[in-house]
Motif scaffolding. Sequence first.
Motif, PDB file in Angstrom:
ATOM      1  N   LEU A   7       0.832  -1.204   0.000  1.00  0.00           N
ATOM      2  CA  LEU A   7       0.000   0.000   0.000  1.00  0.00           C
ATOM      3  C   LEU A   7       0.868   1.256   0.000  1.00  0.00           C
ATOM      4  N   ALA A   8       1.970   1.229   0.769  1.00  0.00           N
ATOM      5  CA  ALA A   8       2.879   2.382   0.799  1.00  0.00           C
ATOM      6  C   ALA A   8       3.490   2.609  -0.583  1.00  0.00           C
ATOM      7  N   ALA A   9       3.845   1.533  -1.267  1.00  0.00           N
ATOM      8  CA  ALA A   9       4.406   1.663  -2.616  1.00  0.00           C
ATOM      9  C   ALA A   9       3.360   2.245  -3.576  1.00  0.00           C
ATOM     10  N   LEU A  10       2.126   1.794  -3.442  1.00  0.00           N
ATOM     11  CA  LEU A  10       1.055   2.333  -4.287  1.00  0.00           C
ATOM     12  C   LEU A  10       0.798   3.808  -3.976  1.00  0.00           C
ATOM     13  N   LEU A  11       0.814   4.143  -2.675  1.00  0.00           N
ATOM     14  CA  LEU A  11       0.615   5.541  -2.266  1.00  0.00           C
ATOM     15  C   LEU A  11       1.731   6.412  -2.819  1.00  0.00           C
ATOM     16  N   LYS A  12       2.948   5.915  -2.745  1.00  0.00           N
ATOM     17  CA  LYS A  12       4.099   6.659  -3.268  1.00  0.00           C
ATOM     18  C   LYS A  12       3.920   6.946  -4.756  1.00  0.00           C
ATOM     19  N   ALA A  13       3.282   6.018  -5.448  1.00  0.00           N
ATOM     20  CA  ALA A  13       3.028   6.184  -6.882  1.00  0.00           C
ATOM     21  C   ALA A  13       1.827   7.084  -7.158  1.00  0.00           C
ATOM     22  N   GLY A  14       1.114   7.519  -6.073  1.00  0.00           N
ATOM     23  CA  GLY A  14       0.012   8.454  -6.250  1.00  0.00           C
ATOM     24  C   GLY A  14      -1.371   7.836  -6.149  1.00  0.00           C
ATOM     25  N   ASN A  15      -1.467   6.590  -5.747  1.00  0.00           N
ATOM     26  CA  ASN A  15      -2.747   5.904  -5.640  1.00  0.00           C
ATOM     27  C   ASN A  15      -3.457   6.320  -4.348  1.00  0.00           C
ATOM     28  N   THR A  16      -4.544   7.094  -4.469  1.00  0.00           N
ATOM     29  CA  THR A  16      -5.264   7.582  -3.281  1.00  0.00           C
ATOM     30  C   THR A  16      -6.080   6.476  -2.618  1.00  0.00           C
ATOM     31  N   ASP A  17      -6.440   5.432  -3.359  1.00  0.00           N
ATOM     32  CA  ASP A  17      -7.144   4.302  -2.750  1.00  0.00           C
ATOM     33  C   ASP A  17      -6.258   3.619  -1.709  1.00  0.00           C
ATOM     34  N   ALA A  18      -4.968   3.586  -1.962  1.00  0.00           N
ATOM     35  CA  ALA A  18      -4.038   2.990  -1.009  1.00  0.00           C
ATOM     36  C   ALA A  18      -4.032   3.792   0.293  1.00  0.00           C
ATOM     37  N   LEU A  19      -4.094   5.118   0.182  1.00  0.00           N
ATOM     38  CA  LEU A  19      -4.150   5.957   1.378  1.00  0.00           C
ATOM     39  C   LEU A  19      -5.421   5.663   2.167  1.00  0.00           C
ATOM     40  N   GLU A  20      -6.540   5.539   1.467  1.00  0.00           N
ATOM     41  CA  GLU A  20      -7.804   5.239   2.148  1.00  0.00           C
ATOM     42  C   GLU A  20      -7.734   3.909   2.889  1.00  0.00           C
ATOM     43  N   GLN A  21      -7.112   2.912   2.269  1.00  0.00           N
ATOM     44  CA  GLN A  21      -6.978   1.610   2.926  1.00  0.00           C
ATOM     45  C   GLN A  21      -6.089   1.718   4.163  1.00  0.00           C
TER      46      GLN A  21
END
Length: 176
Positions: A7-21
Amino acid sequence: MTEDRELAALLKAGNTDALEQLILRWRSRAEAYAFSILHDSQAAEDAVQEAFARIYALRTGLNENCSFSAYLFTIVRRICIDELRKQKHTPDLPGELPDMPVQSAEEEYLSRWERLNHIHLLASLNKADRELLLAFSIEDKTARQIAKEMCLPEGLVRVRLYRIRRKLKGMNKDEQ
Protein backbone atom coordinates in the motif's frame (compact mmCIF):
# COMPACT_ATOMS: atom_id res chain seq x y z
CA MET A 1 -5.53 -8.41 2.26
CA THR A 2 -2.85 -6.12 0.90
CA GLU A 3 0.30 -5.61 2.97
CA ASP A 4 1.21 -2.18 4.34
CA ARG A 5 4.41 -2.14 2.28
CA GLU A 6 2.47 -2.73 -0.92
CA LEU A 7 0.00 0.00 0.00
CA ALA A 8 2.88 2.38 0.80
CA ALA A 9 4.41 1.66 -2.62
CA LEU A 10 1.06 2.33 -4.29
CA LEU A 11 0.62 5.54 -2.27
CA LYS A 12 4.10 6.66 -3.27
CA ALA A 13 3.03 6.18 -6.88
CA GLY A 14 0.01 8.45 -6.25
CA ASN A 15 -2.75 5.90 -5.64
CA THR A 16 -5.26 7.58 -3.28
CA ASP A 17 -7.14 4.30 -2.75
CA ALA A 18 -4.04 2.99 -1.01
CA LEU A 19 -4.15 5.96 1.38
CA GLU A 20 -7.80 5.24 2.15
CA GLN A 21 -6.98 1.61 2.93
CA LEU A 22 -4.12 2.67 5.22
CA ILE A 23 -6.39 5.16 6.97
CA LEU A 24 -9.07 2.52 7.49
CA ARG A 25 -6.47 0.07 8.79
CA TRP A 26 -4.55 2.39 11.14
CA ARG A 27 -6.77 5.34 12.12
CA SER A 28 -8.35 3.88 15.25
CA ARG A 29 -5.01 2.61 16.64
CA ALA A 30 -3.32 5.92 15.82
CA GLU A 31 -6.14 7.85 17.54
CA ALA A 32 -5.82 5.64 20.62
CA TYR A 33 -2.08 6.31 20.66
CA ALA A 34 -2.61 10.07 20.25
CA PHE A 35 -5.26 10.01 22.99
CA SER A 36 -2.79 8.30 25.35
CA ILE A 37 -0.49 11.31 24.88
CA LEU A 38 -2.98 14.19 24.67
CA HIS A 39 -5.85 12.92 26.88
CA ASP A 40 -8.31 14.70 24.59
CA SER A 41 -10.28 12.75 21.99
CA GLN A 42 -10.85 15.71 19.65
CA ALA A 43 -7.18 16.73 19.74
CA ALA A 44 -6.19 13.08 19.14
CA GLU A 45 -8.48 12.88 16.12
CA ASP A 46 -7.04 16.15 14.78
CA ALA A 47 -3.48 14.89 15.31
CA VAL A 48 -4.13 11.70 13.36
CA GLN A 49 -5.86 13.60 10.58
CA GLU A 50 -2.84 15.92 10.38
CA ALA A 51 -0.49 12.91 10.33
CA PHE A 52 -2.25 11.32 7.37
CA ALA A 53 -2.30 14.69 5.59
CA ARG A 54 1.46 14.98 6.05
CA ILE A 55 2.00 11.43 4.84
CA TYR A 56 -0.02 12.19 1.71
CA ALA A 57 1.81 15.48 1.13
CA LEU A 58 5.21 13.81 1.50
CA ARG A 59 4.22 10.50 -0.14
CA THR A 60 7.00 10.65 -2.74
CA GLY A 61 9.56 10.37 0.06
CA LEU A 62 7.97 7.27 1.60
CA ASN A 63 10.28 4.32 2.07
CA GLU A 64 8.03 1.35 1.40
CA ASN A 65 10.65 -0.99 2.89
CA CYS A 66 10.19 0.57 6.35
CA SER A 67 7.27 -0.17 8.62
CA PHE A 68 4.33 2.09 7.76
CA SER A 69 2.98 1.89 11.30
CA ALA A 70 6.31 3.03 12.76
CA TYR A 71 6.35 5.92 10.30
CA LEU A 72 2.75 6.86 11.13
CA PHE A 73 3.18 6.60 14.89
CA THR A 74 6.37 8.69 14.78
CA ILE A 75 4.53 11.46 12.94
CA VAL A 76 1.55 11.23 15.33
CA ARG A 77 3.91 11.42 18.33
CA ARG A 78 5.65 14.50 16.95
CA ILE A 79 2.35 16.23 16.24
CA CYS A 80 1.12 15.42 19.76
CA ILE A 81 4.31 16.74 21.32
CA ASP A 82 3.97 19.94 19.30
CA GLU A 83 0.38 20.26 20.50
CA LEU A 84 1.41 19.78 24.12
CA ARG A 85 4.07 22.45 23.71
CA LYS A 86 1.46 24.86 22.35
CA GLN A 87 -0.79 24.16 25.33
CA LYS A 88 1.88 24.95 27.90
CA HIS A 89 1.42 28.34 29.48
CA THR A 90 3.96 30.20 31.50
CA PRO A 91 2.95 30.28 35.15
CA ASP A 92 1.81 33.52 36.69
CA LEU A 93 4.50 34.72 39.03
CA PRO A 94 3.66 36.88 42.01
CA GLY A 95 5.00 40.43 41.93
CA GLU A 96 7.04 42.03 39.22
CA LEU A 97 10.14 40.53 37.74
CA PRO A 98 13.29 42.61 37.55
CA ASP A 99 14.41 43.77 34.13
CA MET A 100 16.80 41.48 32.33
CA PRO A 101 20.35 42.80 32.13
CA VAL A 102 21.14 44.29 28.75
CA GLN A 103 24.07 42.84 26.82
CA SER A 104 26.75 45.21 25.69
CA ALA A 105 26.95 45.90 21.97
CA GLU A 106 30.09 43.77 21.75
CA GLU A 107 28.47 40.81 23.54
CA GLU A 108 25.39 41.10 21.33
CA TYR A 109 27.56 41.16 18.18
CA LEU A 110 29.59 38.12 19.28
CA SER A 111 26.46 36.21 20.26
CA ARG A 112 24.84 36.92 16.90
CA TRP A 113 28.04 36.06 15.00
CA GLU A 114 28.29 32.71 16.81
CA ARG A 115 24.63 31.90 16.10
CA LEU A 116 25.06 32.74 12.39
CA ASN A 117 28.26 30.69 12.30
CA HIS A 118 26.41 27.64 13.66
CA ILE A 119 23.62 28.10 11.12
CA HIS A 120 26.20 28.39 8.32
CA LEU A 121 27.96 25.22 9.48
CA LEU A 122 24.69 23.26 9.54
CA ALA A 123 23.71 24.58 6.12
CA SER A 124 27.03 23.38 4.69
CA LEU A 125 26.17 19.76 5.54
CA ASN A 126 24.37 17.59 3.02
CA LYS A 127 20.71 16.86 3.69
CA ALA A 128 21.23 13.33 5.04
CA ASP A 129 23.95 14.44 7.49
CA ARG A 130 21.87 17.43 8.62
CA GLU A 131 18.85 15.16 9.28
CA LEU A 132 21.00 12.74 11.27
CA LEU A 133 22.53 15.49 13.39
CA LEU A 134 19.20 17.23 14.04
CA ALA A 135 17.50 13.96 14.99
CA PHE A 136 20.30 13.21 17.43
CA SER A 137 20.88 16.71 18.83
CA ILE A 138 17.54 18.50 18.63
CA GLU A 139 15.03 15.64 18.75
CA ASP A 140 17.20 13.85 21.35
CA LYS A 141 16.89 10.48 19.64
CA THR A 142 19.26 7.59 20.25
CA ALA A 143 21.37 6.12 17.47
CA ARG A 144 19.16 3.01 17.65
CA GLN A 145 15.97 5.05 17.11
CA ILE A 146 17.51 6.97 14.22
CA ALA A 147 18.75 3.74 12.64
CA LYS A 148 15.31 2.17 12.85
CA GLU A 149 13.54 5.23 11.38
CA MET A 150 16.05 5.69 8.57
CA CYS A 151 16.42 1.96 7.86
CA LEU A 152 20.18 2.06 8.47
CA PRO A 153 22.46 -0.15 10.59
CA GLU A 154 22.97 1.33 14.06
CA GLY A 155 26.77 1.16 13.73
CA LEU A 156 26.62 3.20 10.54
CA VAL A 157 24.52 5.87 12.27
CA ARG A 158 27.07 6.10 15.11
CA VAL A 159 30.00 6.38 12.68
CA ARG A 160 28.24 9.02 10.58
CA LEU A 161 27.35 11.08 13.67
CA TYR A 162 30.97 10.92 14.83
CA ARG A 163 32.24 12.01 11.41
CA ILE A 164 29.67 14.82 11.15
CA ARG A 165 30.65 16.24 14.55
CA ARG A 166 34.35 15.93 13.71
CA LYS A 167 33.75 17.65 10.37
CA LEU A 168 31.82 20.50 12.05
CA LYS A 169 34.52 20.91 14.67
CA GLY A 170 37.17 21.11 11.93
CA MET A 171 35.12 23.60 9.91
CA ASN A 172 34.55 25.73 13.01
CA LYS A 173 38.32 25.90 13.68
CA ASP A 174 39.02 26.82 10.04
CA GLU A 175 36.68 29.83 10.21
CA GLN A 176 38.10 31.26 13.43
